[in-house]
Design a protein around this motif. Sequence first.
Motif, short mmCIF file in Angstrom:
data_model
loop_
_atom_site.label_atom_id
_atom_site.label_comp_id
_atom_site.label_asym_id
_atom_site.label_seq_id
_atom_site.Cartn_x
_atom_site.Cartn_y
_atom_site.Cartn_z
N CYS A 371 46.16 36.79 47.90
CA CYS A 371 46.79 36.61 48.99
C CYS A 371 47.12 37.76 50.15
O CYS A 371 47.47 37.65 51.22
N ASN A 372 46.53 39.06 49.72
CA ASN A 372 47.06 40.05 50.49
C ASN A 372 45.67 41.22 50.91
O ASN A 372 45.50 42.22 50.47
N PRO A 373 44.73 40.70 51.67
CA PRO A 373 43.50 41.33 51.84
C PRO A 373 43.72 42.61 52.87
O PRO A 373 42.99 43.66 52.89
N GLU A 374 44.94 42.43 53.58
CA GLU A 374 45.30 43.71 54.32
C GLU A 374 45.70 44.85 53.62
O GLU A 374 45.28 46.05 53.89
N PHE A 381 39.19 48.83 50.71
CA PHE A 381 38.54 47.99 49.76
C PHE A 381 37.97 46.85 50.42
O PHE A 381 38.86 46.07 51.08
N ASN A 382 36.55 46.50 50.18
CA ASN A 382 36.54 45.24 50.85
C ASN A 382 35.96 44.00 49.67
O ASN A 382 36.65 44.52 48.72
N GLY A 471 49.81 44.50 45.48
CA GLY A 471 49.54 44.03 46.65
C GLY A 471 50.22 42.53 46.91
O GLY A 471 50.69 42.02 47.87
N ARG A 472 50.38 42.02 45.52
CA ARG A 472 51.02 40.72 45.68
C ARG A 472 52.59 40.99 46.14
O ARG A 472 53.23 40.13 46.74
#
Length: 506
Positions: A371-374, A381-382, A471-472
């Motif tokens: 849910c949080n690639p930003e 991190f990719n 991140g969530r």
Amino acid sequence: MNETTKKTSTTTTGTGEKKTIVQVVDEKTNLKTRVEITDENSNKKVFYRVNKKQKNKKKRPNDDPDHPQQPGPNQCHYFVKRKNRYCHLCTKKGKLYCGEHAVFDPENQERIPCPYDNAHSVVKKDLEKHLERCNSRPRPKDECYVENCNIRDLAALEKTKEKTPREELKEMSKEDFDKFVERILNAYNDAYKGQEIPTEILDHEALNERKKINSLKKEDVYLEFGAGKGELTYYVRKAVGDPSTYILVDRRNFRMKFDRENKKKKGENSTNPNEDSITTNEESIETIPSDSEKSLTVQKRLYMDIKDLCLAKLSLLKDKKLVAVSKHLCGCATDLTLKCLVNYTDAVPNSVKTVFIALCCHQICKYGMYCNPEYLAHYGFNQEDFEKICVLTTWAICGKREPKPDKEGEGESKGVEEEEEEEDDEEEAKDELKKSELEDGENPDEPHWSGMTFEERTAFGRKCKRFLDMGRVHYLRDHGYKNVRLVHYVTQKYSLENCALIVNNM
């Protein structure tokens, strides 16, 4: 006595201790029979024996792939490749195949494969009736079905690579791997800033303490994601009372054991003979009569994937507050749930009151659903890094624990009754753990390709899990959710997956 060979290796632990490891291997079976570890500093020797079941397991005749055991008289001639044997079912006189495998008989004219699922067959004359009740028949779409509405990036899910993230990790040089570990630790330390996750022991009895949990109100709607047999909803309902409203979401059709328990409980104290029945219509809504004749407790099951669930189109939620709960929502199912809730609050502001999700199985998370690639990009991190971190989370839960003793009276009778169908996600998670356990070896003191000790890997694996969970937390905070936090709801003695995400949005 079988001949044995010894394989000797030397390793150095993180504290500088030198250890010599001797593995004794049976040449006939090629299995380890004993491991000897010598600490060169203290000259201490430790011996490990392999599992006796593995050591003494006899090879059955039908285990030979080149010479499978031939079928006996009146035995089905269908060969089950997966089990490397013939079907055990009996046949009719003069027939070579049993009723289930009769479709493979060239002379068969009675049975045909089911059009909905080729895994089973049906008598041709009964086809029409079978199609009406077949468990594999396509179900009508629910009002809240919107295909892939909760998947963040479909293109990322379609990417394929020649090597798995686990293989890429093992092929990294020692220097590159150490740098990658350092990047994760730095990101974890920055995300938590020295704060520790609190421990708040929760159990079913805690639900009854209504003063502590003031979010349990009858006028709210309680939605359980990944409901399975519905046990969590059962205990929530006991705490909330009737009349109230419940929605259970799961993509598989389980035995619904606790749905029947709800029916049983209501029927026991009922004076009306009609009150102990549960009526079900095409939309899978069950109305459970309460003590009051004027109102009903409503329970609805949605047989669908969370990725297709649009709560804004669900009529039961109209003008009501939502309380979302889940017990062990595997991997990416947690991210789909959070995306589903955020999409709902974007469409209907201030509609979600409370969220409680027990987190688990980070090893099967997928980048296209996270849910949080930003949050990941903020720490550099990719997608490839994310997939490697997911693999490293297995280190937190692949350790060996002593089995908990059974309670009195719960011995053998519990086994068959409690056997439940497993979710596809759970099976995938177990496969990933199995790979991790195999590569770590049977003995935690054996040298590992990472150069880290068993204790170091366990601690690092837990930090990888908590880094993804933070991140969530940030994702929900960024979308207006209040009082979002992580909590250890039990100790590791009872579950290695003991972290929950809690939102108190009141």
